[in-house]
Design a protein around this motif. Sequence first.
Motif, short mmCIF file in Angstrom:
data_model
loop_
_atom_site.label_atom_id
_atom_site.label_comp_id
_atom_site.label_asym_id
_atom_site.label_seq_id
_atom_site.Cartn_x
_atom_site.Cartn_y
_atom_site.Cartn_z
N LEU A 167 -11.24 8.84 -6.43
CA LEU A 167 -11.32 7.38 -6.38
C LEU A 167 -11.60 6.80 -7.76
O LEU A 167 -11.03 5.76 -8.14
N ASP A 203 0.57 5.81 -0.42
CA ASP A 203 -0.37 6.91 -0.21
C ASP A 203 0.27 8.23 -0.62
O ASP A 203 1.49 8.35 -0.72
N VAL A 223 -8.29 7.00 -9.65
CA VAL A 223 -7.28 6.06 -9.13
C VAL A 223 -7.62 4.63 -9.53
O VAL A 223 -6.77 3.88 -10.01
N ASN A 224 -8.88 4.23 -9.34
CA ASN A 224 -9.28 2.85 -9.64
C ASN A 224 -9.25 2.54 -11.14
O ASN A 224 -9.17 1.37 -11.52
N VAL A 231 -3.26 -0.27 -10.50
CA VAL A 231 -3.87 -0.14 -9.17
C VAL A 231 -4.78 -1.34 -8.93
O VAL A 231 -5.64 -1.65 -9.77
N SER A 282 -7.78 -3.49 -7.21
CA SER A 282 -9.11 -3.18 -6.66
C SER A 282 -9.85 -4.45 -6.27
O SER A 282 -11.07 -4.52 -6.35
N ARG A 340 0.84 -1.20 0.00
CA ARG A 340 0.00 0.00 0.00
C ARG A 340 0.87 1.25 0.00
O ARG A 340 1.87 1.32 0.71
N SER A 381 -8.68 0.71 -2.85
CA SER A 381 -8.27 2.09 -2.62
C SER A 381 -9.31 2.81 -1.76
O SER A 381 -10.51 2.52 -1.84
N PHE A 410 -3.73 3.57 -1.96
CA PHE A 410 -3.97 2.62 -3.04
C PHE A 410 -3.02 1.43 -2.90
O PHE A 410 -1.98 1.51 -2.25
#
Length: 275
Positions: free
Chosen positions: A202, A181, A205-206, A211, A213, A179, A219, A237
Amino acid sequence: MLQDLQRVLHSYWESFLYIAPKLLIALVVLSLALAVAKRFSLLLSSRLEGKAHDPLLADFLTNVAKWGMILAGVLLAMQVIGLSGVVSGVLGAAGLTAFVVGFALKDIAENFLAGMVLAFNRPFHIHDTVQIRDMLGQVEALNLRTTVIKTFEGKHIFLPNAVVLREPLINFTRNDYIRQDFLVSVDYGDQKTPDQVIDKILQYVNSTEGVESVPPYISYITLEKSAGTTADLRVYFWAKSEDYRRHVLVLKSKLMQGTKAMLIDAGYPPTTTIS
Protein backbone atom coordinates in the motif's frame (compact mmCIF):
# COMPACT_ATOMS: atom_id res chain seq x y z
CA MET A 1 -39.74 17.42 -92.52
CA LEU A 2 -37.43 20.40 -92.08
CA GLN A 3 -40.43 22.60 -91.38
CA ASP A 4 -41.65 20.17 -88.71
CA LEU A 5 -38.18 20.13 -87.15
CA GLN A 6 -38.08 23.92 -87.16
CA ARG A 7 -41.50 24.07 -85.49
CA VAL A 8 -40.40 21.63 -82.80
CA LEU A 9 -37.17 23.48 -82.13
CA HIS A 10 -39.04 26.80 -82.12
CA SER A 11 -41.55 25.47 -79.58
CA TYR A 12 -38.71 24.18 -77.41
CA TRP A 13 -36.99 27.57 -77.63
CA GLU A 14 -40.17 29.38 -76.64
CA SER A 15 -40.65 26.99 -73.72
CA PHE A 16 -37.06 27.59 -72.65
CA LEU A 17 -37.49 31.37 -72.84
CA TYR A 18 -40.66 31.05 -70.82
CA ILE A 19 -39.11 28.93 -68.09
CA ALA A 20 -35.60 30.49 -68.10
CA PRO A 21 -36.47 33.35 -65.68
CA LYS A 22 -38.09 30.83 -63.33
CA LEU A 23 -35.02 28.58 -63.53
CA LEU A 24 -32.80 31.53 -62.74
CA ILE A 25 -34.95 32.53 -59.78
CA ALA A 26 -35.05 28.90 -58.59
CA LEU A 27 -31.25 28.70 -58.74
CA VAL A 28 -30.99 31.93 -56.77
CA VAL A 29 -33.46 30.61 -54.18
CA LEU A 30 -31.56 27.34 -53.89
CA SER A 31 -28.21 29.16 -53.59
CA LEU A 32 -29.65 31.42 -50.89
CA ALA A 33 -31.05 28.40 -49.06
CA LEU A 34 -27.63 26.70 -49.10
CA ALA A 35 -25.87 29.88 -47.93
CA VAL A 36 -28.44 30.53 -45.19
CA ALA A 37 -28.32 26.88 -44.07
CA LYS A 38 -24.53 27.01 -43.82
CA ARG A 39 -24.54 30.34 -41.98
CA PHE A 40 -27.35 29.29 -39.66
CA SER A 41 -25.66 25.95 -38.87
CA LEU A 42 -22.44 27.75 -37.90
CA LEU A 43 -24.36 30.20 -35.71
CA LEU A 44 -26.42 27.42 -34.11
CA SER A 45 -23.29 25.33 -33.50
CA SER A 46 -21.51 28.17 -31.70
CA ARG A 47 -24.58 28.92 -29.58
CA LEU A 48 -25.18 25.28 -28.66
CA GLU A 49 -21.53 24.60 -27.84
CA GLY A 50 -21.50 27.67 -25.60
CA LYS A 51 -24.60 26.63 -23.68
CA ALA A 52 -24.80 22.85 -23.91
CA HIS A 53 -21.08 22.11 -23.31
CA ASP A 54 -21.65 18.95 -25.34
CA PRO A 55 -20.10 18.80 -28.84
CA LEU A 56 -21.98 15.59 -29.66
CA LEU A 57 -25.42 17.11 -29.09
CA ALA A 58 -24.45 20.40 -30.73
CA ASP A 59 -23.11 18.73 -33.89
CA PHE A 60 -26.11 16.44 -34.22
CA LEU A 61 -28.72 19.20 -33.85
CA THR A 62 -26.73 21.44 -36.20
CA ASN A 63 -26.76 18.77 -38.92
CA VAL A 64 -30.51 18.20 -38.50
CA ALA A 65 -31.23 21.94 -38.77
CA LYS A 66 -28.92 22.35 -41.77
CA TRP A 67 -30.46 19.57 -43.84
CA GLY A 68 -33.96 20.66 -42.85
CA MET A 69 -33.33 24.14 -44.24
CA ILE A 70 -31.79 22.72 -47.43
CA LEU A 71 -34.88 20.54 -47.95
CA ALA A 72 -37.13 23.57 -47.48
CA GLY A 73 -35.05 25.47 -50.08
CA VAL A 74 -35.39 22.62 -52.59
CA LEU A 75 -39.18 22.53 -52.15
CA LEU A 76 -39.41 26.31 -52.56
CA ALA A 77 -37.27 26.19 -55.72
CA MET A 78 -39.56 23.51 -57.15
CA GLN A 79 -42.56 25.75 -56.54
CA VAL A 80 -40.84 28.67 -58.31
CA ILE A 81 -40.20 26.53 -61.40
CA GLY A 82 -43.84 25.56 -61.51
CA LEU A 83 -43.68 22.17 -59.89
CA SER A 84 -46.02 23.22 -57.13
CA GLY A 85 -48.28 20.34 -58.08
CA VAL A 86 -45.47 17.91 -57.43
CA VAL A 87 -44.67 19.60 -54.12
CA SER A 88 -48.33 19.61 -53.10
CA GLY A 89 -48.62 15.97 -54.11
CA VAL A 90 -45.59 15.07 -52.04
CA LEU A 91 -46.84 16.99 -49.01
CA GLY A 92 -50.45 15.86 -49.51
CA ALA A 93 -49.40 12.22 -49.72
CA ALA A 94 -47.14 12.52 -46.68
CA GLY A 95 -48.72 9.52 -45.03
CA LEU A 96 -48.19 7.24 -48.00
CA THR A 97 -44.74 8.69 -48.65
CA ALA A 98 -43.73 8.16 -45.05
CA PHE A 99 -44.90 4.56 -45.25
CA VAL A 100 -43.05 3.85 -48.51
CA VAL A 101 -39.88 5.65 -47.43
CA GLY A 102 -40.04 4.11 -43.98
CA PHE A 103 -40.36 0.63 -45.48
CA ALA A 104 -37.67 1.12 -48.12
CA LEU A 105 -35.27 3.01 -45.87
CA LYS A 106 -36.16 1.38 -42.56
CA ASP A 107 -32.55 1.07 -41.43
CA ILE A 108 -31.75 4.70 -42.21
CA ALA A 109 -34.85 5.93 -40.38
CA GLU A 110 -34.10 3.63 -37.43
CA ASN A 111 -30.51 4.86 -37.19
CA PHE A 112 -31.60 8.50 -37.46
CA LEU A 113 -34.11 8.13 -34.62
CA ALA A 114 -31.52 6.22 -32.58
CA GLY A 115 -29.10 9.09 -33.17
CA MET A 116 -31.71 11.52 -31.83
CA VAL A 117 -32.08 9.42 -28.67
CA LEU A 118 -28.30 9.17 -28.22
CA ALA A 119 -27.86 12.92 -28.77
CA PHE A 120 -30.31 13.78 -25.97
CA ASN A 121 -29.66 10.82 -23.67
CA ARG A 122 -25.88 11.24 -23.98
CA PRO A 123 -24.44 7.96 -22.67
CA PHE A 124 -21.03 9.23 -23.86
CA HIS A 125 -19.19 12.41 -24.84
CA ILE A 126 -16.50 13.15 -27.39
CA HIS A 127 -13.24 11.30 -26.57
CA ASP A 128 -14.91 9.02 -23.99
CA THR A 129 -13.54 5.48 -24.02
CA VAL A 130 -16.40 3.04 -24.59
CA GLN A 131 -16.86 -0.64 -25.33
CA ILE A 132 -19.70 -2.02 -27.46
CA ARG A 133 -19.64 -5.79 -27.89
CA ASP A 134 -15.93 -6.54 -28.39
CA MET A 135 -15.13 -3.11 -29.85
CA LEU A 136 -13.15 -0.75 -27.61
CA GLY A 137 -12.12 2.79 -28.49
CA GLN A 138 -12.74 6.52 -28.17
CA VAL A 139 -15.88 8.23 -29.48
CA GLU A 140 -15.02 10.68 -32.26
CA ALA A 141 -18.41 11.68 -33.68
CA LEU A 142 -22.16 11.07 -33.65
CA ASN A 143 -23.54 11.46 -37.18
CA LEU A 144 -27.09 11.23 -38.49
CA ARG A 145 -26.66 7.50 -39.19
CA THR A 146 -23.49 6.27 -37.49
CA THR A 147 -21.39 6.64 -34.37
CA VAL A 148 -17.67 6.87 -35.14
CA ILE A 149 -15.30 5.09 -32.73
CA LYS A 150 -11.52 5.15 -33.09
CA THR A 151 -9.83 2.08 -31.66
CA PHE A 152 -6.49 2.24 -29.86
CA GLU A 153 -4.96 0.52 -32.89
CA GLY A 154 -5.89 3.55 -35.01
CA LYS A 155 -8.86 1.96 -36.81
CA HIS A 156 -12.15 3.80 -37.31
CA ILE A 157 -15.36 1.87 -36.66
CA PHE A 158 -18.61 3.26 -38.08
CA LEU A 159 -21.34 1.71 -35.94
CA PRO A 160 -25.02 2.17 -36.86
CA ASN A 161 -26.70 4.30 -34.20
CA ALA A 162 -29.37 1.63 -33.69
CA VAL A 163 -26.67 -0.89 -32.71
CA VAL A 164 -25.11 1.58 -30.25
CA LEU A 165 -28.54 2.24 -28.70
CA ARG A 166 -29.54 -1.42 -28.57
CA GLU A 167 -26.33 -3.05 -27.34
CA PRO A 168 -24.95 -2.79 -23.78
CA LEU A 169 -22.43 0.06 -23.68
CA ILE A 170 -19.56 0.30 -21.19
CA ASN A 171 -18.22 3.83 -20.63
CA PHE A 172 -14.77 3.70 -19.03
CA THR A 173 -14.30 7.45 -18.64
CA ARG A 174 -17.66 8.96 -17.67
CA ASN A 175 -16.96 8.84 -13.93
CA ASP A 176 -13.48 10.45 -14.35
CA TYR A 177 -12.03 7.70 -12.17
CA ILE A 178 -11.63 3.98 -12.80
CA ARG A 179 -10.55 1.14 -10.52
CA GLN A 180 -8.03 -1.48 -11.58
CA ASP A 181 -6.56 -4.47 -9.75
CA PHE A 182 -3.82 -7.08 -9.91
CA LEU A 183 -2.86 -10.18 -7.92
CA VAL A 184 0.31 -10.56 -5.83
CA SER A 185 1.36 -14.07 -4.76
CA VAL A 186 4.11 -13.81 -2.13
CA ASP A 187 5.85 -15.98 0.46
CA TYR A 188 6.11 -13.73 3.53
CA GLY A 189 8.14 -16.21 5.65
CA ASP A 190 7.96 -17.27 9.29
CA GLN A 191 9.05 -13.92 10.74
CA LYS A 192 6.43 -11.78 8.96
CA THR A 193 2.65 -11.58 8.56
CA PRO A 194 0.34 -10.81 5.61
CA ASP A 195 -0.50 -7.46 7.23
CA GLN A 196 3.14 -6.37 6.98
CA VAL A 197 3.20 -7.26 3.29
CA ILE A 198 -0.08 -5.40 2.75
CA ASP A 199 1.30 -2.27 4.46
CA LYS A 200 4.44 -2.33 2.28
CA ILE A 201 2.47 -2.74 -0.94
CA LEU A 202 0.00 0.00 0.00
CA GLN A 203 2.82 2.41 0.81
CA TYR A 204 4.40 1.74 -2.57
CA VAL A 205 1.13 1.97 -4.53
CA ASN A 206 0.02 5.22 -2.86
CA SER A 207 3.41 6.81 -3.44
CA THR A 208 3.29 6.09 -7.19
CA GLU A 209 2.44 9.07 -9.38
CA GLY A 210 -0.95 8.71 -11.06
CA VAL A 211 -2.58 6.67 -8.28
CA GLU A 212 -5.49 8.53 -6.68
CA SER A 213 -5.77 8.64 -2.90
CA VAL A 214 -8.67 11.06 -2.36
CA PRO A 215 -11.76 9.55 -0.66
CA PRO A 216 -13.67 7.59 -1.79
CA TYR A 217 -11.02 6.70 -4.39
CA ILE A 218 -8.59 4.96 -2.03
CA SER A 219 -6.33 1.98 -2.70
CA TYR A 220 -6.88 -1.18 -0.67
CA ILE A 221 -5.81 -4.82 -0.59
CA THR A 222 -7.77 -7.98 0.16
CA LEU A 223 -6.45 -11.41 1.17
CA GLU A 224 -7.84 -13.90 -1.33
CA LYS A 225 -5.95 -17.03 -0.32
CA SER A 226 -3.52 -18.08 2.38
CA ALA A 227 -1.64 -21.35 2.79
CA GLY A 228 1.25 -21.79 5.19
CA THR A 229 3.51 -18.77 4.71
CA THR A 230 2.18 -17.80 1.28
CA ALA A 231 -0.62 -15.41 0.50
CA ASP A 232 -2.51 -14.24 -2.57
CA LEU A 233 -3.25 -10.53 -2.25
CA ARG A 234 -5.58 -8.60 -4.57
CA VAL A 235 -4.41 -5.00 -4.95
CA TYR A 236 -7.05 -2.40 -5.91
CA PHE A 237 -6.17 1.14 -6.96
CA TRP A 238 -7.89 4.12 -8.59
CA ALA A 239 -6.66 6.29 -11.45
CA LYS A 240 -7.90 9.10 -13.68
CA SER A 241 -9.77 7.59 -16.60
CA GLU A 242 -9.43 10.44 -19.11
CA ASP A 243 -6.89 8.51 -21.16
CA TYR A 244 -7.85 4.91 -20.47
CA ARG A 245 -5.36 3.03 -22.62
CA ARG A 246 -2.28 5.22 -22.37
CA HIS A 247 -2.61 6.26 -18.72
CA VAL A 248 -4.58 3.62 -16.81
CA LEU A 249 -3.19 0.45 -18.37
CA VAL A 250 0.37 1.77 -18.51
CA LEU A 251 0.07 2.76 -14.83
CA LYS A 252 -1.16 -0.74 -13.98
CA SER A 253 1.81 -2.28 -15.78
CA LYS A 254 4.17 0.07 -13.94
CA LEU A 255 2.67 -0.85 -10.56
CA MET A 256 2.87 -4.58 -11.25
CA GLN A 257 6.55 -4.41 -12.18
CA GLY A 258 7.39 -1.97 -9.38
CA THR A 259 5.60 -4.00 -6.70
CA LYS A 260 7.57 -7.12 -7.51
CA ALA A 261 10.87 -5.23 -7.57
CA MET A 262 10.02 -3.52 -4.26
CA LEU A 263 9.17 -6.83 -2.53
CA ILE A 264 12.38 -8.48 -3.76
CA ASP A 265 14.41 -5.48 -2.53
CA ALA A 266 12.63 -5.80 0.83
CA GLY A 267 13.87 -9.37 1.22
CA TYR A 268 10.94 -11.38 -0.04
CA PRO A 269 11.72 -14.40 -2.28
CA PRO A 270 12.19 -13.69 -5.99
CA THR A 271 9.49 -16.31 -6.64
CA THR A 272 6.91 -13.58 -5.92
CA THR A 273 4.47 -13.50 -8.83
CA ILE A 274 2.27 -10.66 -10.06
CA SER A 275 -0.72 -11.25 -12.32
